[in-house]
Each structure stands twice: as C-alpha cells, then as structure tokens.
Design an enzyme around this catalytic site. Structure first.
Site, PDB file in Angstrom:
ATOM      1  N   THR A  27       0.825  -1.214   0.000  1.00  0.00           N
ATOM      2  CA  THR A  27       0.000   0.000   0.000  1.00  0.00           C
ATOM      3  C   THR A  27       0.857   1.262   0.000  1.00  0.00           C
ATOM      4  OG1 THR A  27      -0.148   0.005   2.420  1.00  0.00           O
ATOM      5  CG2 THR A  27      -1.898  -1.146   1.207  1.00  0.00           C
ATOM      6  N   TYR A  29       4.033   3.937  -1.394  1.00  0.00           N
ATOM      7  CA  TYR A  29       4.188   4.771  -2.585  1.00  0.00           C
ATOM      8  C   TYR A  29       4.683   3.976  -3.788  1.00  0.00           C
ATOM      9  CZ  TYR A  29       5.663   8.563  -5.619  1.00  0.00           C
ATOM     10  OH  TYR A  29       5.822   9.400  -6.693  1.00  0.00           O
ATOM     11  N   ARG A  50      -1.571  -6.399   6.782  1.00  0.00           N
ATOM     12  CA  ARG A  50      -1.196  -6.374   8.195  1.00  0.00           C
ATOM     13  C   ARG A  50      -2.337  -5.830   9.046  1.00  0.00           C
ATOM     14  NH1 ARG A  50       3.974  -2.797   8.352  1.00  0.00           N
ATOM     15  NH2 ARG A  50       3.806  -3.275  10.572  1.00  0.00           N
ATOM     16  N   SER A  99       8.722   1.727   2.828  1.00  0.00           N
ATOM     17  CA  SER A  99       9.291   3.008   2.409  1.00  0.00           C
ATOM     18  C   SER A  99      10.497   3.414   3.228  1.00  0.00           C
ATOM     19  CB  SER A  99       8.235   4.109   2.493  1.00  0.00           C
ATOM     20  OG  SER A  99       7.989   4.447   3.839  1.00  0.00           O
ATOM     21  N   ARG A 104      13.958   4.959   8.829  1.00  0.00           N
ATOM     22  CA  ARG A 104      14.561   5.785   9.859  1.00  0.00           C
ATOM     23  C   ARG A 104      13.851   5.622  11.201  1.00  0.00           C
ATOM     24  NH1 ARG A 104      15.394   8.728   5.137  1.00  0.00           N
ATOM     25  NH2 ARG A 104      13.390   9.765   5.153  1.00  0.00           N
ATOM     26  N   GLU A 131      14.900  -1.045  -1.848  1.00  0.00           N
ATOM     27  CA  GLU A 131      16.045  -0.230  -2.267  1.00  0.00           C
ATOM     28  C   GLU A 131      15.538   0.919  -3.136  1.00  0.00           C
ATOM     29  OE1 GLU A 131      19.601  -0.838  -2.055  1.00  0.00           O
ATOM     30  OE2 GLU A 131      19.639  -2.754  -0.975  1.00  0.00           O
ATOM     31  N   MET A 134      19.468   5.397  -4.247  1.00  0.00           N
ATOM     32  CA  MET A 134      20.926   5.381  -4.291  1.00  0.00           C
ATOM     33  C   MET A 134      21.456   4.024  -3.854  1.00  0.00           C
ATOM     34  SD  MET A 134      21.738   9.196  -2.787  1.00  0.00           S
ATOM     35  CE  MET A 134      20.216   9.454  -1.872  1.00  0.00           C
ATOM     36  N   LYS A 153      20.223  -0.145   5.225  1.00  0.00           N
ATOM     37  CA  LYS A 153      20.022  -0.991   4.048  1.00  0.00           C
ATOM     38  C   LYS A 153      21.175  -1.980   3.882  1.00  0.00           C
ATOM     39  CE  LYS A 153      16.940   2.024   1.432  1.00  0.00           C
ATOM     40  NZ  LYS A 153      16.666   2.743   0.176  1.00  0.00           N
ATOM     41  N   PHE A 175      12.957   9.286  -8.008  1.00  0.00           N
ATOM     42  CA  PHE A 175      11.553   9.215  -8.387  1.00  0.00           C
ATOM     43  C   PHE A 175      11.163  10.521  -9.079  1.00  0.00           C
ATOM     44  CE2 PHE A 175      10.294   6.187  -4.662  1.00  0.00           C
ATOM     45  CZ  PHE A 175      10.939   5.142  -5.308  1.00  0.00           C
TER      46      PHE A 175
END
Length: 326
Positions: A27, A29, A50, A99, A104, A131, A134, A153, A175
């Site tokens: 769900t 972006y 979920r 996302s 973070r 990913e 970058m 990551k 993007f």
C-alpha cells in the site's frame, strides 16, 4: 555446452515464465505500483495485509482494489513470526516495498524479521529488499544523518547474504514525482513559475525515472536468471540528465525562461544547521545527488542496466513526463 546453457537461460527470460510473488508494503508509494506491475506481468500476486493497518481507510480500499485486479490478500503480522513464515511460504519471490521513511524508525527491524521469515520458510527463490534509490554500497561516506538510511540498508543486505537467500537489488534512480516535476526544487512538487534554484553549476548528471517504470522493471527481474544475486540499475539513457537540461526541457515546453540562482555547495549545506533531522537527511541526499553525482558517476554494464535488459519497456522520457504540468 556453454552455448546450450546460454540459449536455455535466454529462453527462460523470453518465455516470460510466471511466478508467485508476495509484496510486502504493497500500500506504500512504490509498493502499490509494484503490485500492479506484477499483475500486469501475469504473476500470481499476493499482498501482505497487516492488522496494523487499522482504520486507515485509504489503505484498506487500496488493498481490496488489488483484489479486484486479481491479487490475493494474505493476513500476517510482524509481531507473529509464524504468520509471516506462513505468508512467505505461499510465494516463490518476496518483494519488500516498505518506504525509506520507515527505515529511519523501526522498519529496519521489520525488514530483518522478514529476512528471518524467508530463511525459516526455506522456499523463496528470490528476495528483493526495499532499495530503489541510491546504491547503499557506494554511500559509506554519506553525510549524517542521511547516512543512517544507507547503513540500515547495508545491514539488511548483510543479513540476506549471510542467510544465503537468492536476491536482486533494484536501484539507481530518483523518483520523477519528487525530482522532475518540481525541476528538483525542495519543498514543492510542481514546477516553479518564475525562478529556479540550480545546484552548483547544474551540470552534474542525475538519473530520473517514472515510478511506474521502476515498478515494471522490478517485476521483470524477479524470475530472470540474469538478475539473480545481482544489482540492477534503473538508468534509462534518455533520462540521465543534468538539472540544467531538465530545466531547459521545461522552458522549451512552456516557451518561458526561468530566472536561475546558482547555489554553491557550501551555501547549500549551510541549510543543515537550523534544520531538524529529517530535513538534514534530505539536504544530505540532495547534496550527494546534485553536487557529487552519486547516481551516475560510476559505470553500469549492459547486463545490469534495466533498460538494456528489458528493451521492450517503453519508458517515460522526461519531456513527456513534464507535459502533465502544462
């Protein structure tokens, strides 16, 4: 013998063999685009549902819109390891599209839980972690606090590889909605009407891609033997542009020249002093992209570049993309 194996591998790619895919973060972006792209490729597509979605009506409706398109919803929770393992066992391929915002916070823990579930399930033929931007393996000297995203990551990558899970890392482009429509201006998503800020001399190469194209390339990699345990860069040649070139495309479309203010690197970084952590991370990322050229300052072979691997995809050029704002 080598020619026979090569021909066999090529035939698998060309035949478009379908597979069962579980999308986690469907769900989100980029996740919702990946779900649709997998369905468009004809893959049997599962989307993790979920219970934490709660009363988020837009996400609930989005999930059930996937069902109307042919996807199957699978209930599982990261707080219930066995339910996650059971969901993973339904699929040959797992794609995480959680996302970067969540990275973070606590989402690195969710990604690591997903890796453990894949390891315990033991049936997954390919895992694509979140990913799409970058290359974290090239960002070891990134500015803090933005570096935290790349470090996390890389921690996920190390867990994947330590578990021996076959994988593909898809990355390499900004993007378009966040970097093209606004001519790469911060704090807006639409083109400026009179003035535009230019980072440095504006001649650093940047890679920009339509999010739907990124999703399409992602869906194509999942059962391609050429991409197993490889990094696939989304770097469509016509979309490797400098900021100045992007601005000129817009000026040509509108017939109006914008007033340009060039911002030296030191002045740009000075904006971090009075910003919160999220803003500091964003400024740092912009610096690496537009001043250092981190997306395009290294070579990518044809066997690792998405538009070369899948020339049938008619990707969106930025002159066409910008027309929506006219």
């Amino acid at each position: 013998m080598g020619d026979v194996n090569e021909e066999k591998e090529r035939s698998v790619c060309v035949s478009g063999e379908k597979t069962r895919v579980l999308v986690v973060g469907g769900t989100g972006y980029i996740g919702k685009r990946i779900v649709r792209a997998c369905l468009a490729e004809g893959h049997e597509t599962y989307v993790l549902q979920r219970p934490e979605i709660g009363l988020d009506v837009e996400k609930v409706h989005l999930l059930f819109s996937f069902k109307k398109l042919g996807a199957k919803l699978v209930e599982a929770s990261f707080s219930d390891h066995q339910s996650l393992v059971s969901a993973v066992k339904l699929a040959d391929v797992v794609i995480s599209a959680m996302s970067g915002v969540h990275f973070r916070s606590h989402c690195i823990l969710l990604q690591l839980k997903l890796v453990q579930a894949i390891k315990d399930a033991g049936n997954v033929k390919r895992f694509l972690p979140s990913e799409f931007g970058m290359d974290p393996s090239r960002m070891g000297n990134a500015l803090w606090p933005g570096r935290e995203t790349f470090d996390e990551k890389m921690e996920v990558r190390r867990a994947i590889e330590a578990a021996g899970i076959p994988h593909t890392y898809v990355l390499g482009a900004c993007f378009a909605a966040y970097f093209a429509g606004n001519l790469s201006q911060m704090e807006t998503l639409i083109p400026p009407k009179e003035k535009v800020n230019i980072y440095g001399d504006g001649n650093v190469k940047v890679v920009v891609a339509d999010e739907d194209d990124i999703a399409t390339y992602t869906a194509k990699t999942i059962n391609d033997p050429r991409t197993e345990n490889k990094t696939v860069c989304v770097r469509p040649p016509d979309n490797v542009l400098t900021q100045i070139e992007l601005v000129r495309i817009w000026e040509k479309l509108t017939g109006k020249e914008l007033e340009k203010t060039h911002i030296p690197a030191d002045d740009f970084l000075a904006g971090m002093k009075h910003s919160d952590k999220a803003q500091q991370a964003g400024i740092g990322h912009f610096y690496h992209i537009f001043y250092e050229g981190c997306l395009a300052n290294y070579e990518v072979g044809d066997d690792q570049e998405a538009s070369k691997l899948y020339p049938d995809v008619k990707y969106t050029r930025m002159d066409d993309y910008l027309r929506m704002f006219l």
